[in-house]
Design an enzyme around this catalytic site. Structure first.
Site, mmCIF file in Angstrom:
data_model
loop_
_atom_site.group_PDB
_atom_site.id
_atom_site.type_symbol
_atom_site.label_atom_id
_atom_site.label_comp_id
_atom_site.label_asym_id
_atom_site.label_seq_id
_atom_site.Cartn_x
_atom_site.Cartn_y
_atom_site.Cartn_z
ATOM 1 N N ASP A 1 0.941 -0.816 0.246
ATOM 2 C CA ASP A 1 0.191 0.179 0.210
ATOM 3 C C ASP A 1 0.811 1.413 -0.062
ATOM 4 O O ASP A 1 2.488 1.189 0.791
ATOM 5 C CB ASP A 1 -0.858 -0.008 1.074
ATOM 6 C CG ASP A 1 -0.459 -0.713 2.366
ATOM 7 O OD1 ASP A 1 -0.578 1.049 3.183
ATOM 8 O OD2 ASP A 1 0.602 -1.367 2.897
ATOM 9 N N ASP A 57 -9.403 3.458 6.257
ATOM 10 C CA ASP A 57 -8.710 3.217 6.709
ATOM 11 C C ASP A 57 -9.286 4.076 8.261
ATOM 12 O O ASP A 57 -9.305 4.899 8.231
ATOM 13 C CB ASP A 57 -7.218 3.967 6.139
ATOM 14 C CG ASP A 57 -6.030 4.363 7.437
ATOM 15 O OD1 ASP A 57 -6.307 3.068 8.223
ATOM 16 O OD2 ASP A 57 -4.888 4.236 6.792
ATOM 17 N N GLU A 113 -8.238 5.282 11.154
ATOM 18 C CA GLU A 113 -7.462 5.317 12.710
ATOM 19 C C GLU A 113 -7.816 6.210 14.062
ATOM 20 O O GLU A 113 -9.006 6.551 14.055
ATOM 21 C CB GLU A 113 -6.641 6.500 11.540
ATOM 22 C CG GLU A 113 -5.821 6.229 10.688
ATOM 23 C CD GLU A 113 -4.526 5.046 10.538
ATOM 24 O OE1 GLU A 113 -3.931 5.071 11.972
ATOM 25 O OE2 GLU A 113 -4.340 4.090 10.133
#
Length: 729
Positions: A5, A99, A101
């Site tokens: 990634d 994603d 976080e």
């Protein structure tokens, strides 16, 4: 499968080398928050695609406190739009990634809050892309927030775990039992990338990573409004579905986006099996089968609908109709039979009457079109003729009679000959001789026979008189007398004026009174007897003109030397005469006159008459006096003040009260100076009515001068006029 990634932190990368090094998929950062787009995203998408490298995008999310689900939705929409606008219009070869976080401030959001935020983001992306969303997070992060209380365990997991060497450790609180992608290091290296890079382990095949969402299977498939020629189906909408395919006995009959469909191509009394296939670009699913049997078709129109009659019954028959349950017969729109038999006898009917019957066949699917037949019952022999009446004119006889029950026609007989045959109950025999007796017989007939004869005798009327001739008329100013010779066969005469009857009687003379003079009258005269009235003969007679009425509205006005007369027009007048003191002053058609041969301050008497050819009206008298003459004398100087020793101009003016100037008046004017001396000047007024004198003032003493003017006209002293002026140095 091996994967990496990337983001802008890796700078420019060589995807051909990455692929050659054994990497089988790559994720690149696309967005963060609602405003940041990774500056290398569009380039990475293009280059990866050019190198044939399967690629996906991820959104970097740091939820803010307090919980804001609108923020999650807005970030998801921003993520999807960025993919569309950066060349990833198919949303990637592998599924999009959230994603997740750590929030900016630890502890400000709970695990439930983060689960709700992530769920809103994922649902929004799925709705807009029809793709599953891969959740990226770390093992420690899952533990920190209590595994999100298991509320995200249905999502495929990309777990970051750098401690394990063979496979990641899945925290038990999260509810995940398998992982989809494992990020096992953030310090890896791969050919084509400068510096360190995240390395990932993926599933056994790329298909497991694509995240395509197949459509849901249609539920609630049901039929409604099943008839003999159509079937209406409906079903519940399914998720991730682009369109539906309806099959009947394995053959497609519908393709579209609606969740209902009417099949209009079915046959009666037939069983069909339907199912619904939900479709999208990634696959299709099939519902459970539904079996439907259509109804029987409505029956056909009955054939050979006929009947026979007596005088009070009608027997009807028709052919049997396949699939008909029963039949309905209506007579003149009223139902008289419902049943399954194919015959019906209608009783207690009226003789000689037509009846219209309509017939339909019925079953559970409907009613056939109707068929009709009209049948008449038979009549008996007609009844006797009643109320035979006859009326006549001078040349015809009109017969009438009551309708005879059951009669279809009638004969009229005169002198043994049938002169009329038909269905009418009246007949007129024309071209007859006046004042003559005729005998008639009338008989009613039908197909069963004829009635006894009815007889009547009647005489024609006498002829209408001829038009009167040789009418004469004479008049006065208010009456007209008419006369004419007697007319043969006339009983009376009718005289009309302007369409109104003014006389009816046997006399051959008539005088019309109380008329208006000098007027034309039109008269119509007709002869009359019991048979009628002749055409009218006309004559126009004019009344004579009356002597005029006395003039009215006489008015008179005067000046010192004239008298003006006026009056209203007199009816019938052609001229007027004005006389004063026995003398005719005026004769003519005008209604006014001005007498200018008068003296001032004098009384006059006038006589006025109106005339025409018949004579003169009584006179009207008017008295009026002329006005007296008065005189106005004025004296004035040109200036109010003069320098001493200069010449002063003095003007004396004489006028009448009507403003006319007076010439030839004798003027004696004196001027008294400031010293007391008097100067006298005399003379006559000129054609302008003025007497002008110039006087030289003294140098001393200065002061006021007094002017006095005495005037005599025809031996009469006129008013004295005065004025003053003064001198200055």
């Amino acid at each position: 499968m091996k994967g990496v990634d990337l983001s802008h932190w890796q700078g420019n990368v060589d995807f051909a080398k990455i692929k050659a090094s054994g990497v089988q998929f790559v994720y690149v950062k696309a967005t963060q928050s609602t405003t940041f787009t990774d500056p290398t995203f569009a380039t990475n998408v293009k280059n990866a695609r050019d190198a044939g490298m399967p690629i996906g995008a991820y959104h970097y999310a740091k939820p803010t406190a307090p919980l804001n689900l609108t923020e999650a939705k807005n970030q998801a929409t921003f993520f999807v739009n960025t993919m569309k606008n950066s060349g990833l219009t198919d949303f990637g070869d592998v599924m999009p990634v959230l994603d997740l976080e750590e929030p900016s401030t630890v502890g400000t959001l709970t695990g439930d809050d983060l689960a709700a935020w992530a769920r809103t983001f994922v649902d929004t992306v799925k709705q807009q892309t029809n793709r599953q969303v891969l959740l990226y997070t770390g093992s420690w992060f899952i533990d920190l927030y209590g595994g999100f209380n298991g509320k995200l365990s249905d999502l495929p997991l990309w777990v970051a775990d750098y401690q394990s060497s063979t496979s990641p450790t899945l925290p038990p609180k999260g509810g995940w039992t398998v992982w989809t992608v494992w990020q096992y290091t953030d310090k890896g290296s791969v050919n084509g990338v400068t510096g360190t890079v995240d390395l990932d382990e993926g599933p056994a095949s790329l298909e497991q990573l694509r995240g395509y969402i197949p459509p849901g299977a249609a539920t609630g498939l049901a039929s409604s409004n099943v008839s003999y020629n159509n079937v209406t189906l409906s079903w519940n909408a399914t998720s991730a579905t682009d369109s539906y395919l309806v099959t009947r006995d394995g053959v497609s009959v519908y393709s579209g986006t609606n969740t209902s469909f009417t099949d209009n191509t079915v046959s009666p009394k037939t069983t069909y099996t339907y199912n619904v296939i939900s479709k999208n670009v990634y696959g299709k699913t099939t519902s459970e089968n539904l079996t439907v049997t259509t109804k029987v078709a409505p029956p056909a129109v009955p054939a050979n609908f006929t009947g026979i009659s007596t005088s009070n019954t009608i027997s009807l028959t028709w052919n049997l109709v396949t699939d008909a349950d029963n039949y309905v017969i209506a007579r003149n729109d009223a139902v008289v039979y419902t049943g399954s038999a194919t015959t019906f006898v209608d009783s207690n009917l009226s003789p000689n009457t037509s009846y219209t019957y309509s017939l339909v066949a019925k079953n559970v699917s409907g009613v056939s079109s109707g068929t009709t037949t009209t049948i008449a019952t038979k009549p008996p022999i007609p009844d006797n003729i009643e109320n035979l009446t006859a009326t006549s004119t001078t040349n015809n006889v009109s017969l009438s009679w009551n309708p005879s029950t059951y009669a279809s026609s009638y004969d009229v007989i005169k002198n043994g000959d049938v002169i009329y045959s038909g269905s009418s109950t009246s007949f007129t025999d024309n071209a007859l001789t006046d004042d003559t007796a005729y005998t008639y017989q009338v008989v009613a007939k039908n197909s069963s026979g004829e009635s006894p004869h009815s007889e009547t005798t009647i005489k024609t009327k006498i002829a209408i008189p001829a038009v009167p001739t040789n009418i004469k008329g004479s008049s006065s100013s208010n009456a007209v007398t008419l006369s004419w010779p007697a007319v043969a066969k006339a009983e009376n005469y009718v005289v009309k004026r302007k369409g109104s009857v003014i006389y009816t009687g046997p006399n051959t003379t008539f005088t019309d009174l109380n008329l208006t003079g000098s007027t034309s009258y039109t008269y119509e005269i007709a002869a009359q007897n019991v048979s009628g009235t002749s055409n009218a003969a006309s004559i126009v007679v004019a009344t004579k003109t009356p002597i005029p009425t006395t003039p009215t509205g006489v008015t008179a006005t005067s000046t010192t030397n004239s008298v003006s007369l006026s009056w209203a027009p007199s009816k019938y007048a052609t001229s007027y005469k004005v006389i004063r003191s026995g003398v005719v002053l005026y004769q003519g058609s005008a209604i006014s006159f001005k007498d200018v041969n008068v003296k001032a301050n004098t009384l006059y008497t006038y006589t006025i008459t109106a005339s025409n050819a018949q004579g003169a009206s009584p006179p009207v008298t008017k008295k009026i006096a002329t006005k007296p003459i008065t005189y106005i004398v004025t004296a004035k100087t040109t200036y109010a003040a003069y320098y001493s020793g200069n010449r002063a101009k003095v003007t004396v003016t004489v006028k009448t009260n009507e403003g006319k100037v007076v010439s030839g008046a004798n003027v004696a004017m004196t001027i008294k100076s400031p010293s007391g001396s008097v100067t006298t000047m005399t003379g006559k007024t000129d054609a302008s009515g003025n007497f002008i004198s110039v006087y030289t003032t003294a140098k001393k003493p200065i002061g006021t001068y007094i002017v006095t003017a005495k005037t005599i006209l025809n031996g009469v002293n006129l008013p004295i006029a005065t004025c003053t002026f003064k001198t200055v140095y």
